[in-house]
Design an enzyme around this catalytic site. Structure first.
Site, PDB file in Angstrom:
ATOM      1  N   CYS A 182      -5.444 -17.362  63.240  1.00  0.00           N
ATOM      2  CA  CYS A 182      -3.993 -17.464  63.065  1.00  0.00           C
ATOM      3  C   CYS A 182      -3.404 -18.521  63.981  1.00  0.00           C
ATOM      4  CB  CYS A 182      -3.339 -16.116  63.362  1.00  0.00           C
ATOM      5  SG  CYS A 182      -3.699 -14.842  62.125  1.00  0.00           S
ATOM      6  N   HIS A 209       2.257 -15.989  63.812  1.00  0.00           N
ATOM      7  CA  HIS A 209       2.836 -14.738  64.313  1.00  0.00           C
ATOM      8  C   HIS A 209       3.002 -14.776  65.823  1.00  0.00           C
ATOM      9  CE1 HIS A 209      -0.926 -13.134  66.058  1.00  0.00           C
ATOM     10  NE2 HIS A 209      -1.536 -13.587  64.972  1.00  0.00           N
TER      11      HIS A 209
END
Length: 396
Positions: free
Chosen positions: A342, A324
């Site tokens: 992430c 992201h």
């Protein structure tokens, strides 16, 4: 006398056929004749009997009729009008055989309904009123990928049930998977509610896949019946594969074997629970905007968790790993790891991934200080060795 079989609470025998013979006997009248010799006239032969015989897999008064089999009625002569009507007045459509002697319903019947079957042949008729089974418990299954979708080379076929399944073998036998070209694969249960099927190697681009699951009307274990059938056709698209090298802090993306993009990344913090796991990930859902909350994955805010709005989020696991946009860590991307697990990239790079990668594409993470991605996570199927996967676990 009505004869029918019943096995268990809801299993009405499916292959019981009722046979009804109706005959019309024509009364013959003998005419007397007197010959010249005074002899007696011979009796006329009796007229030949004509009969119509009906057969059906339901009889008048039947209860707990199984819904998995299509209703049929046939006659020794051509059928005339045939109707099958439920208690709401809806007629079930059917088809006649080429010789016109057999009618078959086009659809399965509803649970817990009353029906009336009427059929005519010549001047005879067959009439059967019956009721269908009413399971105490039903389960629904979500099938992925969706109908008409184009997916990546790592996409597993997934069935997720809303009730734990106790007869795994029964479920697997009800699923047909056809591929063009032909591809061998195997089932594996990653949980009591989640069944997967995948080939030994990644799919080849252009492969066509059709999946049909005939769950409706079937006992899937302990009296839990399938709520509906599931079906989907999908296509394998271009081979998109991303390699995240934690040592180099880069993500290199290949399309059909050629490098199409390289971007700097910042992964999960080294040496602790936030380190990004090594292994093979399937791309899952993608979101243009997403609120990421660590508490949904078991990490409280007080314990170092987070609650953050992000853009262009591409899911890699059920446990919260995404690629992201992270504009706050651009300074660290390509240099050091700062995330909670992430793969952080810039806004522009996150949008490129969002626009160019798709469900089922492969992302490989290597050289991380983290553990190995759990194959039972939900998007980690390829981390379970084929030697284990191919044996299956339907007996467990």
């Amino acid at each position: 006398m009505r004869l029918f079989c019943r096995t268990g609470t809801l299993h009405h025998a499916r292959r019981v056929f009722a046979s009804v013979a109706v005959a019309a006997t024509v009364l013959s009248t003998a005419a007397c004749t007197i010959d010249n010799n005074g002899g007696h006239g011979d009796d006329q032969p009796a007229a030949e009997k004509s009969s119509v015989e009906f057969q059906s897999n339901v009889k008048d008064g039947d209860t707990d009729v199984a819904v998995a089999d299509l209703i049929t009625v046939s006659s020794s002569e051509k059928l005339g009008d045939v109707s099958l009507t439920n208690d709401a007045g809806k007629q079930v459509k059917g088809t006649l055989s080429e010789d016109g002697k057999k009618w078959t319903a086009k659809e399965k019947l509803g649970y817990g309904r009353s029906y009336e079957l009427k059929a005519k042949s010549e001047d005879k008729s067959y009439d059967a009123s019956f009721t269908t089974q009413s399971p105490a418990s039903q389960t629904s299954a979500a099938l992925s990928p969706l109908y008409g979708s184009t997916v990546g080379i790592g996409q597993s076929i997934s069935f997720h049930f809303d009730t734990p399944i106790t007869d795994r073998k029964a479920v697997q036998k009800l699923i047909d998977i056809e591929t063009t070209p032909k591809v061998e694969g195997a089932f594996y249960w990653i949980s009591s509610t989640s069944l997967r099927w995948r080939p030994e190697e990644y799919w080849k681009p252009g492969t066509k896949v059709h999946v049909k699951a005939n769950f409706y009307g079937e006992d899937l274990g302990d009296g839990v019946y399938g709520q509906e059938d599931r079906e989907a056709s999908f296509t394998i698209g271009d081979a998109m594969r991303a390699v995240v090298d934690d040592a180099a802090k880069t993500m290199t993306i290949y399309k059909n074997g050629k490098v199409v993009q390289t971007m700097p990344v910042s992964n999960g913090r080294d040496g602790g629970r936030w380190a990004t796991p090594n292994g093979i990930y399937q791309v899952g859902d993608q979101y243009e905007k997403l609120l990421m909350d660590s508490e949904t994955f078991g990490y409280s805010h007080e314990d170092g968790g987070y609650r953050t709005d992000v853009k262009y989020a591409t899911q890699l696991s059920y446990s919260g790993v995404y690629i992201h946009a992270a504009p706050w860590s651009v300074w660290a991307q390509g240099k050091q790891n700062t995330s909670h697990g992430c793969v952080n990239v810039s806004d522009a790079n996150a949008k490129w991934v969002y626009d160019n990668m798709k469900r089922g594409d492969i992302v490989e993470v290597k050289n991380s200080t983290g553990s190995t991605f759990d194959g039972h996570d939900g998007l980690g199927d390829w981390n379970i060795p084929w030697s284990t996967w191919s044996k299956g676990n339907a007996d467990k």
